[in-house]
Design an enzyme around this catalytic site. Structure first.
Site, mmCIF file in Angstrom:
data_model
loop_
_atom_site.group_PDB
_atom_site.id
_atom_site.type_symbol
_atom_site.label_atom_id
_atom_site.label_comp_id
_atom_site.label_asym_id
_atom_site.label_seq_id
_atom_site.Cartn_x
_atom_site.Cartn_y
_atom_site.Cartn_z
ATOM 1 N N SER A 129 -2.304 1.947 -34.596
ATOM 2 C CA SER A 129 -1.067 2.689 -34.872
ATOM 3 C C SER A 129 -0.510 3.307 -33.603
ATOM 4 O O SER A 129 -1.242 3.749 -32.723
ATOM 5 C CB SER A 129 -1.333 3.801 -35.897
ATOM 6 N N LYS A 184 -6.184 2.646 -42.226
ATOM 7 C CA LYS A 184 -4.861 2.415 -41.644
ATOM 8 C C LYS A 184 -3.794 2.354 -42.737
ATOM 9 O O LYS A 184 -2.674 2.866 -42.564
ATOM 10 C CB LYS A 184 -4.855 1.107 -40.837
ATOM 11 N N HIS A 187 -3.121 5.846 -43.723
ATOM 12 C CA HIS A 187 -2.315 6.421 -42.640
ATOM 13 C C HIS A 187 -0.849 6.076 -42.836
ATOM 14 O O HIS A 187 0.031 6.943 -42.755
ATOM 15 C CB HIS A 187 -2.813 5.886 -41.295
ATOM 16 N N ASN A 188 -0.566 4.805 -43.119
ATOM 17 C CA ASN A 188 0.825 4.385 -43.294
ATOM 18 C C ASN A 188 1.442 5.002 -44.534
ATOM 19 O O ASN A 188 2.629 5.338 -44.554
ATOM 20 C CB ASN A 188 0.905 2.866 -43.360
ATOM 21 N N GLU A 191 2.351 8.392 -43.660
ATOM 22 C CA GLU A 191 3.544 8.269 -42.813
ATOM 23 C C GLU A 191 4.800 8.162 -43.681
ATOM 24 O O GLU A 191 5.813 8.827 -43.401
ATOM 25 C CB GLU A 191 3.392 7.028 -41.933
#
Length: 483
Positions: A129, A184, A187-188, A191
């Protein structure tokens, strides 16, 4: 001659920048791209004079690498990754390591790890990222897969990763098989949530308070000095200050239809699969879907007038309320994301280090912020913390912000400004702290129409009962199950 430290396949923006990052940290890199002209262009351009070699075939790439070979795949997620794996397999030896650095769906990484380990190879699925700048200057790296592979790539990954202010690399081993890509994905998802609550604050200031871009630029600049200090607040400030040559603000010229690549959707689907209330991130995904209905919205605006009321309070106070509502909503977003990771660890037998994940996100990545240091502290003090909101620091932060949060959501409703993420975050907070929800009525309804049974407060958990609600249903009940 086999002398290069690592090979990288896929010379798009992220791939090129990772190669240059690796080389700048002292690692030699062999590169390959299916369209070989890209290899030549790269070697004659940005890679010229550097410790990088260009390869025109997969065989040439494999022959140029030290053993155990380490090959990082930076191609489009999905079938292209499998296609390259099939192409490269005949040229690999036992113990060689393949690394998927794309945004792959974690079940694919679980499958690929098992497949390659069955052939005596090692596989790493790693989230990367930070966008193109992060790839070049230091991304956040979240590797998972074959644990035996980690010592072989650790010096490289930690060497090129971003650093926290204390100098710690924003990269560490996440866990087995698909754990890296799962983290991940979350995480997105976070986000998505962060971006949505920022956009809701922006719309309330713009449409509710009538603030100019210059006004909002100043607000976000001020917010970036305090507890909201983060990359996304910083770039929002910069976006609001950016003008075209014509003098018009660029942000005002951008069509209001948001795109997405699917990782937020995956996060929501996995939350539903694991039965976790990931409400804020779900609303953020649906907000993008709603934005895509541009033509319908324009037509609906002509017919559905609504009964919104203009804002009539203290604008300065409301901006302060917005800051606190944004902060409280952000806490909820991370609390939900961490709950999802905890349940996934149980489901997939991963040993996740939750404080370490916060450390990996502190630098290089899109959601990097000062706030993440507090999350790391929370899990270091209590590794088995069940919900971030129960940590003393975050509990007090939400308690302090709660009055402003409620005023903000109420004002949004009165003004007719959609705030799905902020309001769903508040509803989650209220639901999570509610000792008795109306699910007792829901269970009665299910039992009434489908004989689905229910548990009783005056009986031990695990005992199920059925009522003959109509006098015509008899004593037969359906099996008890959860989807």
């Amino acid at each position: 001659m086999a002398e290069m430290d690592i090979g990288l396949v896929g010379l798009a923006v992220m791939g090129e920048n990772l190669v240059l990052n690796l080389e700048s940290k002292g690692f030699s890199v062999a590169v390959y791209n299916r369209t070989v002209s890209k290899v030549d262009d790269f070697m004659n351009g940005r890679a010229k004079g550097k410790n990088i070699v260009g390869c025109h075939s997969v065989e040439e790439l494999c022959n140029s690498l030290k053993k155990p070979r380490k090959i990082m795949i930076m191609v489009k997620a999905g079938k292209p990754v499998d296609a390259f794996i099939d192409q490269v397999l005949p040229h690999l030896d036992e113990g060689d390591i393949l690394i998927d650095g794309g945004n792959s769906h974690f079940p694919d990484t679980i499958r690929r790890t098992e497949y390659l380990e069955g052939k005596g190879l090692r596989f790493i699925g790693t989230g990367v990222s930070g966008g193109e700048e992060g790839a070049l200057k230091g991304p956040s790296i979240m590797p998972g897969g074959s644990p035996e592979a980690w010592p072989h790539v650790k010096p490289m990954f930690q060497g090129i990763a971003a650093r926290t202010p204390e100098g710690e690399p924003c990269c560490d081993w996440v866990g087995e098989d698909g754990a890296g890509h799962f983290v991940k994905m979350v995480h997105n998802g976070i986000e998505y949530g962060d971006m949505q609550v920022i956009c809701e604050a922006y719309q309330m200031m713009k449409d509710g308070l009538g603030m100019t871009n210059e006004d909002m630029h100043g607000v976000f600049d001020e917010w970036n000095q305090g507890e909201l200090d983060s990359y996304l607040i910083e770039i929002t400030r910069d976006i609001l200050g950016h003008k075209e040559e014509s003098g018009k603000h660029t942000v005002d010229l951008i069509l209001d239809t948001a795109g997405q690549k699917g990782t937020g959707k995956w996060t929501g689907i996995e939350a539903l699969t694991l039965g976790q209330p990931l409400t804020l991130i779900g609303e953020a995904v649906f907000a993008r879907c709603l934005s895509a209905l541009k033509d319908e919205r324009v037509e609906a605006a002509k017919q559905l007038k609504g009964n919104a009321q203009p804002f009539q309070g203290d604008k300065k106070q409301f901006v302060n309320d917005l800051r606190q509502a944004l902060y409280a909503s952000k806490i909820v977003s991370y609390a939900q994301g961490y709950q999802l990771m905890r349940e996934a660890a149980n489901e997939y037998n991963w040993n996740l280090n939750y404080g370490g994940i916060a450390l990996m996100w502190r630098g290089g990545c899109i959601i990097r912020s000062v706030f993440l240091g507090r999350i790391r502290d929370a899990f270091e003090k209590k590794p088995d913390l069940v919900n971030l909101m129960l940590d003393p620091f975050f509990q007090k932060a939400i308690e302090d912000a709660e009055p402003a949060w409620r005023r903000t959501v109420a004002a949004a409703v009165q003004m007719g400004i959609p705030a799905p993420a902020m309001s769903s975050a508040l509803a989650y907070f209220d639901g999570y702290r509610c000792p008795r929800l109306p699910a007792n009525l829901l269970q009665a309804q299910r039992d009434y129409f489908g004989a689905h049974t229910y548990e009783r407060v005056d009986k031990p958990r695990g005992e199920f009962f059925h009522t003959n609600w109509t006098g015509r249903g008899g004593a037969t009940s359906a099996s008890t199950y959860d989807v």
